[in-house]
Structures are given as structure tokens and as C-alpha cells.
Design a protein around this motif. Structure first.
Motif, mmCIF file in Angstrom:
data_model
loop_
_atom_site.group_PDB
_atom_site.id
_atom_site.type_symbol
_atom_site.label_atom_id
_atom_site.label_comp_id
_atom_site.label_asym_id
_atom_site.label_seq_id
_atom_site.Cartn_x
_atom_site.Cartn_y
_atom_site.Cartn_z
ATOM 1 N N SER A 167 0.820 -1.204 -0.038
ATOM 2 C CA SER A 167 -0.059 -0.033 0.053
ATOM 3 C C SER A 167 1.031 1.284 -0.047
ATOM 4 O O SER A 167 1.432 1.457 0.901
ATOM 5 C CB SER A 167 -1.088 0.021 1.437
ATOM 6 O OG SER A 167 -1.631 1.106 1.201
ATOM 7 N N LEU A 168 1.143 1.638 -1.253
ATOM 8 C CA LEU A 168 2.070 2.830 -1.320
ATOM 9 C C LEU A 168 1.742 4.181 -0.685
ATOM 10 O O LEU A 168 2.830 4.745 0.053
ATOM 11 C CB LEU A 168 2.225 3.167 -2.897
ATOM 12 C CG LEU A 168 3.587 3.806 -3.173
ATOM 13 C CD1 LEU A 168 4.728 3.145 -2.831
ATOM 14 C CD2 LEU A 168 3.574 4.130 -4.651
ATOM 15 N N LYS A 169 0.465 4.433 -0.599
ATOM 16 C CA LYS A 169 0.367 5.669 0.345
ATOM 17 C C LYS A 169 0.701 5.497 1.739
ATOM 18 O O LYS A 169 1.291 6.703 2.216
ATOM 19 C CB LYS A 169 -1.123 6.195 -0.161
ATOM 20 C CG LYS A 169 -1.620 6.705 -1.211
ATOM 21 C CD LYS A 169 -3.255 7.030 -1.121
ATOM 22 C CE LYS A 169 -3.792 7.509 -2.641
ATOM 23 N NZ LYS A 169 -4.918 7.671 -2.607
ATOM 24 N N SER A 170 0.093 4.365 2.201
ATOM 25 C CA SER A 170 0.684 4.229 3.743
ATOM 26 C C SER A 170 2.076 4.309 4.035
ATOM 27 O O SER A 170 2.795 4.488 5.065
ATOM 28 C CB SER A 170 -0.308 2.951 4.376
ATOM 29 O OG SER A 170 -1.358 3.081 4.271
ATOM 30 N N MET A 172 4.358 5.287 2.098
ATOM 31 C CA MET A 172 5.133 6.763 1.987
ATOM 32 C C MET A 172 4.927 7.507 3.109
ATOM 33 O O MET A 172 6.009 8.412 3.561
ATOM 34 C CB MET A 172 4.535 7.582 0.737
ATOM 35 C CG MET A 172 5.098 6.844 -0.712
ATOM 36 S SD MET A 172 6.868 6.777 -0.809
ATOM 37 C CE MET A 172 7.241 8.658 -0.831
ATOM 38 N N ARG A 173 3.690 7.613 3.654
ATOM 39 C CA ARG A 173 3.372 8.335 4.893
ATOM 40 C C ARG A 173 4.311 7.806 6.113
ATOM 41 O O ARG A 173 5.057 9.009 6.773
ATOM 42 C CB ARG A 173 1.858 8.240 5.399
ATOM 43 C CG ARG A 173 1.539 8.966 6.624
ATOM 44 C CD ARG A 173 0.218 8.200 7.195
ATOM 45 N NE ARG A 173 0.149 6.961 7.456
ATOM 46 C CZ ARG A 173 -0.556 6.093 7.316
ATOM 47 N NH1 ARG A 173 -1.757 6.349 7.135
ATOM 48 N NH2 ARG A 173 -0.502 4.814 7.992
ATOM 49 N N THR A 216 -5.410 10.719 7.040
ATOM 50 C CA THR A 216 -5.418 9.625 5.919
ATOM 51 C C THR A 216 -6.600 8.694 6.015
ATOM 52 O O THR A 216 -7.238 8.559 4.967
ATOM 53 C CB THR A 216 -4.156 8.793 6.012
ATOM 54 O OG1 THR A 216 -2.933 9.761 5.989
ATOM 55 C CG2 THR A 216 -4.264 7.849 4.915
ATOM 56 N N TYR A 219 -9.647 10.664 4.961
ATOM 57 C CA TYR A 219 -9.695 10.776 3.516
ATOM 58 C C TYR A 219 -9.975 9.679 2.883
ATOM 59 O O TYR A 219 -10.783 9.677 1.767
ATOM 60 C CB TYR A 219 -8.351 11.501 3.062
ATOM 61 C CG TYR A 219 -8.557 11.574 1.570
ATOM 62 C CD1 TYR A 219 -8.935 12.581 0.803
ATOM 63 C CD2 TYR A 219 -7.663 10.705 1.050
ATOM 64 C CE1 TYR A 219 -8.644 12.708 -0.339
ATOM 65 C CE2 TYR A 219 -7.184 10.873 -0.516
ATOM 66 C CZ TYR A 219 -7.819 11.882 -1.037
ATOM 67 O OH TYR A 219 -7.714 12.078 -2.387
ATOM 68 N N GLU A 220 -9.379 8.427 3.251
ATOM 69 C CA GLU A 220 -9.658 7.109 2.580
ATOM 70 C C GLU A 220 -10.972 6.902 2.671
ATOM 71 O O GLU A 220 -11.738 6.334 1.517
ATOM 72 C CB GLU A 220 -8.930 5.894 2.930
ATOM 73 C CG GLU A 220 -7.463 6.310 2.668
ATOM 74 C CD GLU A 220 -6.627 5.122 3.133
ATOM 75 O OE1 GLU A 220 -6.885 4.356 4.063
ATOM 76 O OE2 GLU A 220 -5.217 5.214 2.847
ATOM 77 N N GLU A 223 -13.019 9.256 0.334
ATOM 78 C CA GLU A 223 -12.830 8.903 -0.968
ATOM 79 C C GLU A 223 -13.422 7.765 -1.567
ATOM 80 O O GLU A 223 -13.802 7.771 -2.876
ATOM 81 C CB GLU A 223 -11.328 8.971 -1.216
ATOM 82 C CG GLU A 223 -10.708 8.752 -2.729
ATOM 83 C CD GLU A 223 -9.358 8.549 -2.871
ATOM 84 O OE1 GLU A 223 -8.611 7.654 -2.048
ATOM 85 O OE2 GLU A 223 -8.786 9.287 -3.459
ATOM 86 N N HIS A 240 -4.563 -0.386 7.990
ATOM 87 C CA HIS A 240 -5.193 -0.044 6.661
ATOM 88 C C HIS A 240 -4.716 -1.295 5.720
ATOM 89 O O HIS A 240 -4.984 -0.943 4.673
ATOM 90 C CB HIS A 240 -4.588 1.103 6.521
ATOM 91 C CG HIS A 240 -4.841 2.452 7.060
ATOM 92 N ND1 HIS A 240 -6.050 3.030 6.895
ATOM 93 C CD2 HIS A 240 -4.096 3.079 8.128
ATOM 94 C CE1 HIS A 240 -6.205 4.058 7.842
ATOM 95 N NE2 HIS A 240 -4.950 3.943 8.567
ATOM 96 N N ASN A 543 8.929 2.345 -5.470
ATOM 97 C CA ASN A 543 8.336 3.421 -6.618
ATOM 98 C C ASN A 543 9.027 2.970 -7.728
ATOM 99 O O ASN A 543 8.078 3.269 -8.823
ATOM 100 C CB ASN A 543 8.796 4.882 -6.157
ATOM 101 C CG ASN A 543 8.115 5.645 -5.077
ATOM 102 O OD1 ASN A 543 6.958 5.890 -5.630
ATOM 103 N ND2 ASN A 543 8.519 5.434 -3.783
#
Length: 587
Positions: A167-170, A172-173, A216, A219-220, A223, A240, A543
Motif C-alpha cells: 500500500s504505497l500511500k501508507s 510513503m506516509r 489519512t 480521507y480514504e 474517497e 489499513h 516506487n
């Protein structure tokens, strides 16, 4: 300068040993070492057992074979202490904190990154809190190098066992917050002086991370408009990633449990809470036959139930364990018996939530009194009455009242109160065991002339992290690699920021100038550099590969950690200079 480097009796960055340093013991003649250790203040620790005196006086160094045997026993005892820490965290801390989070009605995100993360990181945090001035190097390098171990070896092991999509968003955070935290820590400790506001800032950085997690999550949810189900398991790192990351197969269901203790207690809680909350949300959950056809074998009756619950080896664990885990069950059984007698457990995943009438009433009577002895305040008096007598009488009265007003087969409404008592008792246990761990590490350092920094990098970091390695690998093998992988970032960041913030903050607050002088050792810059390297390598690799953690990713992380350990060992042996050391000769 060169004569100092060639001397075998050097510690703390090539500084010669002072005569009041316990490591000076090897420059004392062999027959006099026992008496010298007894009379040297630096050889004593805050632990209940004075391991250095024990080693040098009962396994005298005149006979190196006997001394080596004593040192081996000390090392085995250290492993046993780490086993106790892991047992308390998994079987007593995590269930109690899961219940407390529910009682306090904390949201999943807040509970995950605060109170439940505290349960997972209790060994690291309490180890840092029990350190005193001379042990600060051990504490600092352990927290940083444990982060290197978790973000490289454990994360790499998960990727090698079962490649998966991250899960790239989590990621990166979490990784970016961790990088910022490490950079800020490096800036603060660079001058080896920490002010109170700087120590508090470590805690505030983590508070900011909590806010980021909440934003986060909100927002998820907005969204995806609840189309993608966000799990509610009581673990910050699972939160998550549980459902979004599961394999195509069915969710593995945990078997029915009749006892609140077990080798898989922490994982059982995570899975069971998700199943329970899925039902609350109105989702259809198809239980496996193992649960739907489950028949309880829990005995009936007051005394039979008591004997069943205090048995240190669960029949279910024994049947399902291999030879190694059976050995673990046997070895830990003495301490497990004591823990089960004195630490109440409320576990939402087991029959009757862990309620055992006679055992719980016995714990009410004796646990507060035992705590006084463990804290060494049992001699305190309240007026003319000893405080031990007061606690024993009050505890006994409460225990008798509870016994007379409750039923064997019915869980009382106030049962959750036992979770708070269990939390306090477990916290005290971890604190005392952490003090013993520091005492043993000091003894090993003095006996083997190992620097404090190296003790933190190796023994302490590995001991406090090996449980996470086993747990996360087991989760990955069950088909949930993202669940195990996500734990490799939020957990060590929590331990580091809270461990340093509380330790330095308490020390600075006690100083009139609101500051504290610290020592981080010559190996600390290398630890910080490799931690940053591991995090940056993770971001770049994932990435590039489109957030797919392949086996080559595990190989990359393994190579980073092996390079880290090789450099630290060569630095300890004085083959090379530690990273960050000023190599210029003194003027």
C-alpha cells in the motif's frame, strides 16, 4: 594516540578505561578481582541480582573454563529474560490494551498508533526508561539499531517468504515520517546535550504522526465512500492493510479458545476483532468449520476451572507445536505459572473472555501486595500501620466481596476492570525484567570488554526484536504479508520517539537548567546513517517496481543489514574507525 588504539582495554570510542570503571577489572590481578568488583560502585546495577559480582566471585576468573561456563549461564539467562518480555507482551499486555481501547471508545486509528502500539513496544520503551547515565549509550544505539533490524531484516524476510503489493500511500506516509524523525533526532543529539523542549519535541513528532494517520483514514473513507472496507483490528500496522492486502483465498479463521493464554494470542486478537466488527457492520462472515463446529472442552466447577487456567502449558498449544515450540513451552512454564497466578487477563477472543472466578478473586487478594514487594516499598508505613498489611486486608476484602457476588459460569459486568489491573501488573513486570536485562548486559560488557554501543546494537536490539520477526513471518505465511510488513515502520518509530522522549525528558526535567548531558557513542552516527539508508532504499525500490515487494527487495534489505553489522563489528574490533569518528590526530 596510537598506543591507546592498540590497547585491548579500550571502550567508548577508543578512550582508555578509568580505574573506577568496572571494565578495569581485567587489569587487576586474578585473585583480587572478586574483592575489587565488590568494592567498585560502577560494578553494581539497579537489577535485583548483581550479575557482575556473581560472575567474578562465584565463577572466578582464575580458571577460565569455569569463568566461561558462568558467562554461558549469564547469556542463557539473558535469552530467558527476553522470552519473558515477549511472553508478557503477547499474553498479558496486548489483550489488556485491546480491552482498554474499547472501554475508552478510542477510534481504531488512535488506538492503533498509541495505546496498542505501546503494548507491542513495551520491552523497548521500558528498557530505555530503566537506563541510567552510564547506560545511555546502550539505550540510544538499541533503539536506532533495532529500527535498522526491523526495517531491513524483518521487512526483507516478509518479502522473501511471500512477495506482495505494498500500500504505497501508507508506506510513503510512514517512511517519510520515520525519515524526518531520524533527521530530527540526529540534529538534537549532535552536541550531546538535550534540552527539555527537545525531548518533548520527540513526543510531539509522534503526536503529529497520529494526526496524519487520522487524516489519512478520514480521507480514504470519504474517497472510497465505504466501498473499500477499512479493517478495524486493534493493531496500528494492520489497520489499513488487512483486507486490502489479503490473498484471494479465504480469511484464515482462528480456532475456538478456552484459555486466555497461548502462543498465538496476539494474532488471535487481531483476526477475531476483525471478524467481530465485520458482523457489527452487517457484513456476512462465513465461519470455518473449526469455529462453527467448535465444542468447548473447558472443565466445569470452581476448582477444576482454577487448575485448568493456571496450567502453564495449554493442551491446544502442545498438540499444534513442533519440537522447537514444545521446548519453548516447557522452558517458560515456571514463569508462565507465576504470571498466570498474579496478572489478570481479559481476552475478548476466548470463552467467557478469560473470566475464572477463583483465579480472578485470588488475584484481587494478592496482586496489589505482591506489587509492593516487587517495587521494594513493602517496608513503608502509613502512620503506625505497615502498608503491606493495609494492601493485603483491603485486597482480601475486595476479593471476598467479588467472590460472594459473582457466578462461575457468568461473566460479571465489571469484568473489564480486571484489564486495567492486568495492565498495571504487566507493566510492572516488564519494567522489572527490563532492569534485569540491563544488569545482565552490563555484566557481559564488563566480562567480555564489549562497548556499550555494541551491546545495544547486538544483544539488546536482537533480543527485543526477535519476537517481532517470528510474529511477522508467521503472519506472512498465513497469507497476510502486508499485515506483517506494515508493522516494520510504525512500531520502531513509536519505540524510538517515545523511548528517547521520555528518557531524556525525565532526566532534563530533573535538572535545574532543564537540560541533560548525554552520550551516544561513536557508533551512533553509523546506526542513524544505515537507518536512513534502509528507509530511502525502500522508498526508491518500491516506487521503481510499482509498489511490488519482490524477493530481490528482501535481498537488498538483507545486504544493507549485513553491511551495517559488518561495519559495526569491524569498528568494535578496532579494525576500522566507526562511521562519523573524527580521524584527525589530537593537536
Amino acid at each position: 594516540m596510537r598506543s591507546q588504539v592498540s590497547s585491548p582495554f579500550l571502550r567508548h570510542g577508543h578512550l582508555p578505561i578509568r580505574e573506577d570503571d568496572c571494565s578495569y577489572v581485567w587489569q587487576v590481578s586474578a585473585p583480587e578481582r572478586c574483592e575489587w568488583v565488590r568494592n567498585t560502585e560502577d560494578c553494581y546495577s539497579d537489577s535485583m541480582i548483581q550479575y557482575t559480582v556473581l560472575l567474578f566471585c562465584y565463577f572466578r576468573s582464575e580458571d577460565m573454563a569455569v569463568f566461561a561456563g558462568g558467562l554461558l549461564l549469564v547469556l542463557l539467562w539473558l535469552l530467558y529474560l527476553f522470552l519473558i518480555l515477549g511472553t508478557v507482551a503477547d499474553n498479558f499486555f496486548c489483550p489488556a490494551l485491546a480491552v482498554i481501547a474499547g472501554v475508552m471508545r478510542l477510534s481504531d486509528s488512535i488506538a492503533g498508533v498509541t495505546i496498542l502500539a505501546f503494548g507491542n513496544g513495551a520491552p523497548d520503551i521500558f528498557t530505555s526508561l530503566v537506563t541510567r547515565g552510564d547506560e545511555a549509550i546502550i539505550m540510544f544505539t538499541e533503539l536506532i539499531s533495532a529500527g535498522v533490524f526491523v526495517t531491513s531484516m524483518i521487512a526483507g524476510s516478509v518479502a522473501i517468504i511471500k512477495p506482495f503489493k505494498v500500500s504505497l500511500k501508507s508506506l510513503m506516509r510512514d517512511a517519510c515520517f520515520y525519515i524526518v524523525s531520524v533527521c530530527w533526532i540526529n540534529y538534537v543529539v549532535w552536541d550531546e546535550m538535550v534540552y527539555l523542549w527537545e525531548a518533548v519535541s520527540f513526543i510531539l513528532v509522534y503526536a503529529l504522526f497520529i494526526v496524519a494517520v487520522m487524516i489519512t483514514q478520514a480521507y480514504e473513507i470519504r474517497e472510497e465512500n465505504l466501498k473499500t472496507r477499512i479493517p478495524s483490528v486493534p493493531d496500528p500496522d494492520v489497520l489499513h492493510t488487512y483486507l486490502a492486502n489479503r490473498d484471494t483465498g479465504a480469511i484464515p479463521k482462528i480456532p475456538g479458545r478456552t484459555r486466555p493464554f497461548g502462543l498465538h494470542a496476539k494474532l488471535d486478537i487481531a483476526v477475531a476483532m476483525e471478524l467481530e466488527r465485520a458482523k457489527i457492520r452487517g457484513e456476512s462472515v462465513q465461519l470455518s468449520p473449526e469455529i462453527s463446529d467448535y465444542i468447548s472442552d473447558r472443565p466445569k466447577g470452581l476448582f477444576r476451572e482454577f487448575l485448568y487456567d493456571v496450567n502453564p502449558i495449554s493442551e491446544d498449544d502442545w498438540k499444534k507445536s513442533n519440537i522447537f515450540f514444545k521446548f519453548i513451552l516447557i522452558v517458560r512454564s515456571p514463569v508462565m505459572l507465576l504470571l498466570q497466578l498474579f496478572i489478570p487477563v481479559v481476552n475478548p477472543t476466548v470463552e467467557k473472555r478469560g473470566w475464572s472466578k477463583l483465579l480472578n478473586c485470588f488475584q484481587l487478594c494478592v496482586t496489589p501486595t505482591i506489587s509492593l514487594f516487587l517495587l521494594n516499598v513493602w517496608q513503608t508505613t502509613f502512620g503506625n500501620l505497615p502498608v503491606v498489611l493495609i494492601f493485603l486486608v483491603v485486597g482480601t476484602i475486595i476479593g471476598v466481596i467479588v467472590f460472594l457476588t459473582t457466578h462461575v459460569d457468568r461473566v460479571p459486568k465489571f469484568h473489564n476492570v480486571f484489564a486495567f489491573l492486568g495492565f498495571l501488573a504487566a507493566m510492572l513486570t516488564v519494567y522489572l525484567v527490563a532492569r534485569e536485562v540491563m544488569g545482565v548486559l552490563q555484566c557481559i560488557g564488563y566480562a567480555c570488554s564489549i562497548s556499550d554501543a555494541m551491546l545495544g546494537i547486538t544483544f539488546l536490539a536482537w533480543g527485543n526484536s526477535i519476537g517481532d520477526l517470528i510474529a511477522n513471518v508467521a503472519i506472512a505465511r498465513r497469507g497476510f504479508p502486508r499485515m506483517g510488513y506494515a508493522a516494520c515502520f510504525g512500531g520502531p518509530m513509536f519505540n524510538t520517539l517515545l523511548g528517547l522522549g521520555l528518557t531524556y525528558g525525565i532526566s532534563a526535567a530533573a535538572d535545574p537548567e532543564q537540560q541533560t548531558k548525554i552520550r551516544i557513542g561513536d557508533m551512533a552516527p553509523g546506526c542513524l546513517a544505515f537507518l536512513l539508508f534502509s528507509l530511502v532504499a525502500t522508498i526508491i525500490y518500491l516506487n521503481i517496481t510499482g509498489a511490488i515487494a519482490r524477493r530481490s527487495y528482501g535481498g537488498l534489505l538483507y545486504s544493507i543489514y549485513f553491511a551495517f553489522i559488518l561495519i559495526q563489528f569491524l569498528s568494535e574490533l578496532h579494525v576500522i574507525h566507526p562511521l562519523g569518528t573524527d580521524h584527525r590526530p589530537d593537536v
